[in-house]
Design a protein around this motif. Structure first.
Motif, mmCIF file in Angstrom:
data_model
loop_
_atom_site.group_PDB
_atom_site.id
_atom_site.type_symbol
_atom_site.label_atom_id
_atom_site.label_comp_id
_atom_site.label_asym_id
_atom_site.label_seq_id
_atom_site.Cartn_x
_atom_site.Cartn_y
_atom_site.Cartn_z
ATOM 1 N N MET A 195 0.852 -1.184 0.000
ATOM 2 C CA MET A 195 0.000 0.000 0.000
ATOM 3 C C MET A 195 0.889 1.235 0.000
ATOM 4 O O MET A 195 1.743 1.401 0.879
ATOM 5 C CB MET A 195 -0.918 -0.005 1.231
ATOM 6 N N GLN A 196 0.710 2.086 -0.987
ATOM 7 C CA GLN A 196 1.454 3.342 -1.079
ATOM 8 C C GLN A 196 0.545 4.461 -0.570
ATOM 9 O O GLN A 196 -0.578 4.621 -1.051
ATOM 10 C CB GLN A 196 1.863 3.616 -2.521
ATOM 11 N N VAL A 197 1.025 5.240 0.392
ATOM 12 C CA VAL A 197 0.203 6.255 1.053
ATOM 13 C C VAL A 197 0.791 7.641 0.846
ATOM 14 O O VAL A 197 1.990 7.855 1.052
ATOM 15 C CB VAL A 197 0.080 5.971 2.565
ATOM 16 N N THR A 198 -0.037 8.574 0.422
ATOM 17 C CA THR A 198 0.333 9.994 0.388
ATOM 18 C C THR A 198 -0.766 10.773 1.109
ATOM 19 O O THR A 198 -1.935 10.399 1.051
ATOM 20 C CB THR A 198 0.483 10.520 -1.049
ATOM 21 N N PHE A 199 -0.393 11.852 1.772
ATOM 22 C CA PHE A 199 -1.423 12.634 2.463
ATOM 23 C C PHE A 199 -0.994 14.079 2.596
ATOM 24 O O PHE A 199 0.176 14.429 2.444
ATOM 25 C CB PHE A 199 -1.753 12.040 3.835
ATOM 26 N N ALA A 200 -1.986 14.918 2.875
ATOM 27 C CA ALA A 200 -1.769 16.332 3.187
ATOM 28 C C ALA A 200 -2.765 16.730 4.257
ATOM 29 O O ALA A 200 -3.890 16.206 4.301
ATOM 30 C CB ALA A 200 -1.946 17.207 1.950
ATOM 31 N N VAL A 211 -3.043 13.175 11.240
ATOM 32 C CA VAL A 211 -2.920 12.083 10.282
ATOM 33 C C VAL A 211 -1.576 11.418 10.490
ATOM 34 O O VAL A 211 -0.562 12.076 10.751
ATOM 35 C CB VAL A 211 -3.070 12.586 8.828
ATOM 36 N N ALA A 212 -1.565 10.086 10.395
ATOM 37 C CA ALA A 212 -0.328 9.322 10.500
ATOM 38 C C ALA A 212 -0.505 8.014 9.741
ATOM 39 O O ALA A 212 -1.627 7.499 9.601
ATOM 40 C CB ALA A 212 0.028 9.041 11.957
ATOM 41 N N ALA A 213 0.613 7.486 9.250
ATOM 42 C CA ALA A 213 0.575 6.220 8.519
ATOM 43 C C ALA A 213 1.740 5.340 8.960
ATOM 44 O O ALA A 213 2.835 5.832 9.248
ATOM 45 C CB ALA A 213 0.653 6.472 7.013
ATOM 46 N N THR A 214 1.491 4.041 9.003
ATOM 47 C CA THR A 214 2.535 3.044 9.209
ATOM 48 C C THR A 214 2.665 2.255 7.903
ATOM 49 O O THR A 214 2.082 2.620 6.885
ATOM 50 C CB THR A 214 2.180 2.100 10.365
ATOM 51 N N VAL A 216 -4.293 6.486 10.026
ATOM 52 C CA VAL A 216 -5.195 7.037 11.039
ATOM 53 C C VAL A 216 -5.455 8.507 10.718
ATOM 54 O O VAL A 216 -4.506 9.254 10.451
ATOM 55 C CB VAL A 216 -4.589 6.934 12.451
ATOM 56 N N VAL A 217 -6.713 8.917 10.723
ATOM 57 C CA VAL A 217 -7.091 10.325 10.567
ATOM 58 C C VAL A 217 -8.041 10.697 11.698
ATOM 59 O O VAL A 217 -9.011 9.975 11.963
ATOM 60 C CB VAL A 217 -7.764 10.586 9.204
ATOM 61 N N LEU A 218 -7.766 11.801 12.365
ATOM 62 C CA LEU A 218 -8.655 12.351 13.385
ATOM 63 C C LEU A 218 -8.989 13.786 13.019
ATOM 64 O O LEU A 218 -8.148 14.506 12.470
ATOM 65 C CB LEU A 218 -8.006 12.328 14.769
ATOM 66 N N ARG A 278 -3.672 15.017 19.312
ATOM 67 C CA ARG A 278 -2.328 14.461 19.165
ATOM 68 C C ARG A 278 -2.120 13.250 20.047
ATOM 69 O O ARG A 278 -1.507 12.256 19.625
ATOM 70 C CB ARG A 278 -1.286 15.540 19.485
ATOM 71 N N ARG A 279 -2.651 13.288 21.243
ATOM 72 C CA ARG A 279 -2.452 12.148 22.135
ATOM 73 C C ARG A 279 -3.313 10.954 21.745
ATOM 74 O O ARG A 279 -2.865 9.818 21.786
ATOM 75 C CB ARG A 279 -2.697 12.566 23.589
ATOM 76 N N LEU A 280 -4.544 11.200 21.363
ATOM 77 C CA LEU A 280 -5.380 10.088 20.917
ATOM 78 C C LEU A 280 -4.805 9.476 19.642
ATOM 79 O O LEU A 280 -4.721 8.245 19.511
ATOM 80 C CB LEU A 280 -6.810 10.571 20.676
ATOM 81 N N GLY A 281 -4.391 10.314 18.699
ATOM 82 C CA GLY A 281 -3.807 9.799 17.469
ATOM 83 C C GLY A 281 -2.527 9.033 17.714
ATOM 84 O O GLY A 281 -2.299 7.953 17.141
ATOM 85 N N GLY A 282 -1.660 9.562 18.573
ATOM 86 C CA GLY A 282 -0.422 8.860 18.894
ATOM 87 C C GLY A 282 -0.666 7.513 19.533
ATOM 88 O O GLY A 282 0.026 6.529 19.222
ATOM 89 N N SER A 283 -1.646 7.447 20.416
ATOM 90 C CA SER A 283 -1.974 6.163 21.050
ATOM 91 C C SER A 283 -2.485 5.159 20.033
ATOM 92 O O SER A 283 -2.133 3.969 20.079
ATOM 93 C CB SER A 283 -3.029 6.377 22.145
ATOM 94 N N LEU A 284 -3.307 5.622 19.090
ATOM 95 C CA LEU A 284 -3.827 4.717 18.058
ATOM 96 C C LEU A 284 -2.707 4.162 17.189
ATOM 97 O O LEU A 284 -2.679 2.958 16.882
ATOM 98 C CB LEU A 284 -4.846 5.450 17.184
ATOM 99 N N VAL A 285 -1.792 5.010 16.788
ATOM 100 C CA VAL A 285 -0.682 4.554 15.942
ATOM 101 C C VAL A 285 0.164 3.518 16.690
ATOM 102 O O VAL A 285 0.547 2.486 16.121
ATOM 103 C CB VAL A 285 0.187 5.750 15.503
#
Length: 276
Positions: free
Chosen positions: A1-6, A20-23, A28-30, A52-59
């Motif tokens: 899977m190739q991911v690009t985002f803005a 937004v963050a990707a592994t 993940v988008v919040l 930021r904290r909820l997103g970081g925990s999800l990642v």
């Protein structure tokens, strides 16, 4: 899977309340809920801190528990984030910081998705394009519009419609809508599912600020929006959203609480779309 985002804050905003963050195999988008100026939420930290904290925990959970259900990971992330400010903030306050959530994950030949509140996931598979969203908040927002919005004239003389606290009482109730805040149980009301990776060409995740061209402004269809995203990239899609927002600065054509919104767009290309 190739991911690009803005991801871009609304013009003039002090901070971006999206995340937004990707592994290697997940995204993940919040979209944090903006608190109207002057309203207390019972929290000393604010929406950007919460997102930021909820997103970081999800990642982190996606990386360490790759086989867990997405709803379980979201519930665990909400619980952990609540624990980080429960001692200093009133998490029972109806306006406690909250966010919409969307996730996409590749796993064992399938792609899992989760949508909580008004983010959107697009899946471009072998048949028709699938549009996955959670419209419960829209039914409250527009179905009880007079009760949850008030008209305010700003210092520039422009009339605006802003949320009032009554809207908060629809959060995380069976007759309202569900959103990630302080209650882990909200995760189990998310829209979830899985599709085979075979035949899946592209996927997109959009905060509502990036999806406006199709769902709020009705300027393009969902297939056309995905085409714009693929052709011009996530930043190109957001530029078109800004152009449309600028055409309706007084919000008379398209009724909305804010002229601009934070916007996050993610494009995922799968092997079939990447093949020569």
């Amino acid at each position: 899977m190739q991911v690009t985002f803005a991801s871009e804050p609304a013009p003039g905003a002090a901070e971006n309340e999206d995340f937004v963050a990707a592994t290697a195999d997940a995204v993940v988008v919040l979209d944090g809920v903006t608190v109207p100026c002057g309203l207390s939420t019972g929290c000393d930290h604010g929406t950007p801190w919460f997102v930021r904290r909820l997103g970081g925990s999800l990642v982190a959970l996606l990386a360490t528990e790759p086989e867990a259900l997405l709803i379980d990971l979201l519930a665990a992330a909400i619980r952990k984030t609540a624990g980080q400010h429960a001692a200093t903030c009133d998490l029972e306050h109806p306006g406690t910081p909250s966010a919409t959530v969307a996730m996409l994950r590749e796993r064992d030949g399938v792609t899992d998705y989760l949508v909580l509140c008004d983010c959107t996931v697009l899946l471009d598979g072998p048949a028709a394009l699938r549009v996955i969203t959670d419209d419960r908040v829209s039914r409250i927002r527009w179905g009880t519009y007079a009760a949850v919005y008030q008209h305010v004239v700003g210092p520039d003389g422009v009339q605006r419609e802003v949320p009032v606290p009554e809207h908060w009482h629809h959060r995380n109730h069976a007759d309202g809508f569900w959103i990630a805040g302080s209650d882990p149980a909200a995760a189990y009301h998310a829209v979830t599912g899985s599709v085979p990776c075979a035949g899946l060409r592209r996927a997109a995740i959009l905060s509502d600020g990036a999806a406006r061209l199709a769902d709020r402004f009705d300027l393009v269809s969902w297939p056309t929006l995905l085409h714009i995203l693929d052709r011009d990239g996530p930043a190109g899609l957001i530029r078109q959203v800004r152009d449309a927002e600028n055409l309706d600065a007084e919000r008379r054509r398209w009724r909305r609480a804010k002229q601009y919104d934070d916007a996050t767009a993610v494009l995922c290309r799968f092997p079939e779309a990447l093949a020569p």
